[in-house]
Design an enzyme around this catalytic site. Structure first.
Site, PDB file in Angstrom:
ATOM      1  N   ASP A 295       0.804  -1.113  -0.022  1.00 38.95           N
ATOM      2  CA  ASP A 295       0.057   0.132   0.112  1.00 38.95           C
ATOM      3  C   ASP A 295       0.735   1.301   0.028  1.00 38.95           C
ATOM      4  O   ASP A 295       1.792   1.355   0.935  1.00 38.95           O
ATOM      5  CB  ASP A 295      -0.913  -0.015   1.145  1.00 38.95           C
ATOM      6  CG  ASP A 295      -2.160   0.974   1.183  1.00 38.95           C
ATOM      7  OD1 ASP A 295      -2.428   1.569   0.124  1.00 38.95           O
ATOM      8  OD2 ASP A 295      -2.515   1.331   2.268  1.00 38.95           O
TER       9      ASP A 295
ATOM     10  N   HIS B   4      -3.637  14.023   0.819  1.00 41.34           N
ATOM     11  CA  HIS B   4      -3.732  13.270   2.143  1.00 41.34           C
ATOM     12  C   HIS B   4      -2.548  13.304   3.006  1.00 41.34           C
ATOM     13  O   HIS B   4      -2.900  13.321   4.133  1.00 41.34           O
ATOM     14  CB  HIS B   4      -3.970  11.673   1.572  1.00 41.34           C
ATOM     15  CG  HIS B   4      -3.933  10.741   2.612  1.00 41.34           C
ATOM     16  ND1 HIS B   4      -5.061  10.571   3.425  1.00 41.34           N
ATOM     17  CD2 HIS B   4      -3.254   9.662   2.988  1.00 41.34           C
ATOM     18  CE1 HIS B   4      -4.892   9.613   4.422  1.00 41.34           C
ATOM     19  NE2 HIS B   4      -3.607   9.053   3.958  1.00 41.34           N
TER      20      HIS B   4
ATOM     21  N   GLU C 163     -10.159   3.882   3.989  1.00 39.87           N
ATOM     22  CA  GLU C 163      -9.566   4.761   3.096  1.00 39.87           C
ATOM     23  C   GLU C 163      -9.845   4.363   1.587  1.00 39.87           C
ATOM     24  O   GLU C 163      -9.744   3.223   1.046  1.00 39.87           O
ATOM     25  CB  GLU C 163      -7.958   4.356   3.367  1.00 39.87           C
ATOM     26  CG  GLU C 163      -7.452   4.921   4.709  1.00 39.87           C
ATOM     27  CD  GLU C 163      -5.942   5.007   5.026  1.00 39.87           C
ATOM     28  OE1 GLU C 163      -5.270   4.089   4.247  1.00 39.87           O
ATOM     29  OE2 GLU C 163      -5.493   5.674   5.867  1.00 39.87           O
TER      30      GLU C 163
ATOM     31  N   GLU D 291      -9.245   4.109  -2.182  1.00 39.31           N
ATOM     32  CA  GLU D 291      -8.089   3.945  -2.763  1.00 39.31           C
ATOM     33  C   GLU D 291      -8.431   3.162  -4.159  1.00 39.31           C
ATOM     34  O   GLU D 291      -9.366   2.609  -4.320  1.00 39.31           O
ATOM     35  CB  GLU D 291      -6.958   3.000  -2.050  1.00 39.31           C
ATOM     36  CG  GLU D 291      -6.775   3.715  -0.497  1.00 39.31           C
ATOM     37  CD  GLU D 291      -5.514   2.988  -0.045  1.00 39.31           C
ATOM     38  OE1 GLU D 291      -4.682   2.339  -0.703  1.00 39.31           O
ATOM     39  OE2 GLU D 291      -5.226   3.081   1.252  1.00 39.31           O
TER      40      GLU D 291
ATOM     41  N   ASP E 291      -8.916   0.338   2.216  1.00 37.18           N
ATOM     42  CA  ASP E 291      -7.965   0.020   3.108  1.00 37.18           C
ATOM     43  C   ASP E 291      -8.419   0.365   4.657  1.00 37.18           C
ATOM     44  O   ASP E 291      -8.321   1.506   5.284  1.00 37.18           O
ATOM     45  CB  ASP E 291      -6.711   0.805   3.069  1.00 37.18           C
ATOM     46  CG  ASP E 291      -5.551   0.575   3.972  1.00 37.18           C
ATOM     47  OD1 ASP E 291      -5.880  -0.407   4.816  1.00 37.18           O
ATOM     48  OD2 ASP E 291      -4.800   1.305   4.202  1.00 37.18           O
TER      49      ASP E 291
ATOM     50  N   ARG F 188      -7.733   3.776  13.404  1.00 34.72           N
ATOM     51  CA  ARG F 188      -6.787   4.832  13.993  1.00 34.72           C
ATOM     52  C   ARG F 188      -6.204   4.748  15.322  1.00 34.72           C
ATOM     53  O   ARG F 188      -4.952   5.108  15.564  1.00 34.72           O
ATOM     54  CB  ARG F 188      -7.615   6.007  13.830  1.00 34.72           C
ATOM     55  CG  ARG F 188      -7.877   6.258  12.571  1.00 34.72           C
ATOM     56  CD  ARG F 188      -7.119   6.256  11.238  1.00 34.72           C
ATOM     57  NE  ARG F 188      -7.268   6.510   9.782  1.00 34.72           N
ATOM     58  CZ  ARG F 188      -7.006   6.339   8.794  1.00 34.72           C
ATOM     59  NH1 ARG F 188      -5.880   5.692   8.931  1.00 34.72           N
ATOM     60  NH2 ARG F 188      -7.516   6.414   7.746  1.00 34.72           N
TER      61      ARG F 188
ATOM     62  N   GLN G 235      -3.628   1.739  15.389  1.00 36.38           N
ATOM     63  CA  GLN G 235      -2.508   2.561  14.326  1.00 36.38           C
ATOM     64  C   GLN G 235      -1.668   3.616  14.980  1.00 36.38           C
ATOM     65  O   GLN G 235      -0.437   3.446  15.052  1.00 36.38           O
ATOM     66  CB  GLN G 235      -3.061   2.845  13.059  1.00 36.38           C
ATOM     67  CG  GLN G 235      -2.234   3.436  12.113  1.00 36.38           C
ATOM     68  CD  GLN G 235      -2.697   4.232  11.144  1.00 36.38           C
ATOM     69  OE1 GLN G 235      -4.041   4.303  10.760  1.00 36.38           O
ATOM     70  NE2 GLN G 235      -2.001   4.560  10.032  1.00 36.38           N
TER      71      GLN G 235
ATOM     72  N   LYS H  23      -4.097  -2.226  10.459  1.00 38.71           N
ATOM     73  CA  LYS H  23      -4.529  -2.168   9.029  1.00 38.71           C
ATOM     74  C   LYS H  23      -5.158  -3.717   8.592  1.00 38.71           C
ATOM     75  O   LYS H  23      -5.635  -3.873   7.501  1.00 38.71           O
ATOM     76  CB  LYS H  23      -3.390  -1.806   8.109  1.00 38.71           C
ATOM     77  CG  LYS H  23      -3.082  -0.198   8.553  1.00 38.71           C
ATOM     78  CD  LYS H  23      -3.824   0.629   7.685  1.00 38.71           C
ATOM     79  CE  LYS H  23      -3.341   2.102   7.462  1.00 38.71           C
ATOM     80  NZ  LYS H  23      -4.143   2.914   6.677  1.00 38.71           N
TER      81      LYS H  23
ATOM     82  N   THR I 147      -8.889  -5.695   4.008  1.00 38.03           N
ATOM     83  CA  THR I 147      -8.645  -4.689   3.032  1.00 38.03           C
ATOM     84  C   THR I 147      -9.686  -5.426   1.892  1.00 38.03           C
ATOM     85  O   THR I 147      -9.726  -6.399   1.686  1.00 38.03           O
ATOM     86  CB  THR I 147      -7.340  -4.852   2.394  1.00 38.03           C
ATOM     87  OG1 THR I 147      -6.336  -4.490   3.489  1.00 38.03           O
ATOM     88  CG2 THR I 147      -7.205  -3.953   1.290  1.00 38.03           C
TER      89      THR I 147
ATOM     90  N   GLU J 163      -9.816  12.394   8.072  1.00 36.82           N
ATOM     91  CA  GLU J 163      -9.560  13.890   7.309  1.00 36.82           C
ATOM     92  C   GLU J 163     -10.953  14.537   7.290  1.00 36.82           C
ATOM     93  O   GLU J 163     -10.977  15.809   7.523  1.00 36.82           O
ATOM     94  CB  GLU J 163      -9.256  13.787   5.790  1.00 36.82           C
ATOM     95  CG  GLU J 163      -7.401  13.205   5.810  1.00 36.82           C
ATOM     96  CD  GLU J 163      -7.437  12.669   4.444  1.00 36.82           C
ATOM     97  OE1 GLU J 163      -7.612  11.715   3.966  1.00 36.82           O
ATOM     98  OE2 GLU J 163      -6.897  13.666   3.706  1.00 36.82           O
TER      99      GLU J 163
HETATM  100 CA    CA Z   1      -3.832   2.997   2.824  1.00 35.94          CA
END
Ligand code: CA
Length: 386
Positions: free
Chosen positions: A95, A102, A173, A175, A207, A211, A214, A227, A231, A336
């Site tokens: 990834d 971002h 996320e 992607e 993804d 948080r 992480q 993570k 996925t 975000e």
């Molecule tokens: Ca990612």
């Protein structure tokens, strides 16, 4: 005819009907047709796309020509009569972190007093190796992960002490994933000009990210259990051949990258794809990230991933990283969109709640003058199993 799945698209997937083994199919409208039957291609007769991926661009083009000729004249199975499976066996999964907006947003959220981008960011596509075995097909439920996290307010006084429990900051996320067809040998590199000789197509990719897990675990070696629990990828792989009208210029790179990241020929090595993304939360669009303004191109990501001589295999998957644009309503993660949980959005939302369903939708200019709809990625959050 379902919008975006016409004769100029023909994405590949793996499907089964009740009591039959999974097999490779191609989507046309709201139907799926048997890929081996229509192409006569033996490598399309298995339970995954991998054998076909390994054949390379000539065979891919030949199969596509056959399908284009024959698909309109056959009657496919209605999609509601089939079960869709993971379309390829995932080899290695990497990834990246290729969106300038971002990376800048995350920098501002976590390091408000510092330069948002770290010094390496404009010199190389930053990435990490993810967990291939937990890549799941769209529609697979996502169980809220448990792990170590710091209690709220624990930053004041004394050394931090973690506790164990379900993530309180579960996120997405948005992607795009790239599927390697033809691999490369150990000790060699894939040049930035040869992307199209190696990469077969693209999938939508979510993804999922915890948080809080992480934030506690990632220093100094990067993402791990925050993570690796899931996925999601789309059930349909859109061949690059269907995206020929979508190539566009990158917004620009400053400073100029090192030579191995700069194409020498008139290839798509430093070009972007004009793919629009929608993030849909429980049926409502909450963001529209634009893939076309990513900083690093897909070919540069593959060139960087192999510049040390690391080999690649059919079925390897590498993802773009969160796609975010400069406007608040183009951010590709809840982190975000809620600015670190401080600014609720979409009617009071910060992170994901149990029962939430997130769907990522993608579209791009097609070769027929209209737009194609890439395979969607959807997943519903289920409560933690402590
Ligand atoms: Ca990612």
């Amino acid at each position: 005819m379902s919008d975006g799945f016409g004769i100029d698209h023909l994405p590949y997937g793996v499907y089964s009907t009740e009591g039959s083994a999974p097999r490779v199919g191609v989507r046309y409208g709201d139907t799926v047709v048997d890929a081996q039957e229509l192409t006569g291609q033996a490598e399309l007769g298995g339970r995954s796309l991998n054998a076909f991926l390994a054949l390379g661009p000539e065979a891919w083009a030949e199969a596509r020509a056959q399908l284009t000729r024959r698909v309109p004249s056959v009657r496919g199975l209605p999609l509601e009569q089939v079960t869709l499976h993971l379309p390829f066996e995932v080899g290695d999964y990497v990834d990246f972190y290729a969106s300038l907006d971002h990376a800048s947003n995350v920098g501002r959220i976590f390091r408000p007093d510092q330069e948002p981008l770290l010094p390496n960011w404009r010199h190389l596509p930053v990435g990490y190796h993810g967990r291939a075995g937990t890549v799941v097909v769209s529609g697979t439920p996502v169980i809220r992960p448990c792990g170590q996290r710091l209690p709220a307010g624990s930053s004041r006084g004394g050394p931090p002490t973690p506790e164990y429990g379900p993530s309180r900051r579960l996120d997405i996320e948005a992607e795009l994933g790239f599927v390697v067809g033809v691999g490369s040998e150990l000790g060699t590199r894939v040049g930035v000009d040869t992307f199209q000789q190696h990469v077969f197509g693209v999938v939508g990719l979510n993804d999922w990210s915890a948080r809080d897990i992480q934030a506690w675990e990632y220093v100094p070696l990067g993402p791990f259990l925050g993570k690796s629990f899931a996925t999601s990828v789309s059930a349909w792989v859109t061949p690059l051949a269907a995206l020929e009208a979508a190539w566009c210029d990158l917004p620009g790179q400053d400073p100029r990258p090192l030579p191995y990241l700069v194409p020498t020929g008139s290839t798509d090595g430093a070009r972007a794809l004009d793919i629009s993304v929608e993030v849909v939360l429980n049926g409502e669009v909450v963001s529209r990230p634009p893939y076309r303004i990513m900083y690093w191109s897909p070919a540069q990501m593959l060139a960087h991933l192999t510049v040390n001589g690391a080999s690649t295999r059919p079925g390897d998957l590498f993802a773009s990283g969160t796609i975010s644009g400069p406007e608040p309503d183009t951010r590709g993660s809840f982190l975000e969109l809620s600015w670190g949980g401080k600014e609720p959005f979409a009617g009071g939302r910060t992170f994901l709640e149990d029962g939430d369903e997130v769907t990522l939708c993608y579209s791009a200019p097609g070769t027929g003058g209209g737009r194609i709809t890439l395979g969607e990625v959807t997943g519903r959050v289920e409560p933690a199993r402590e």
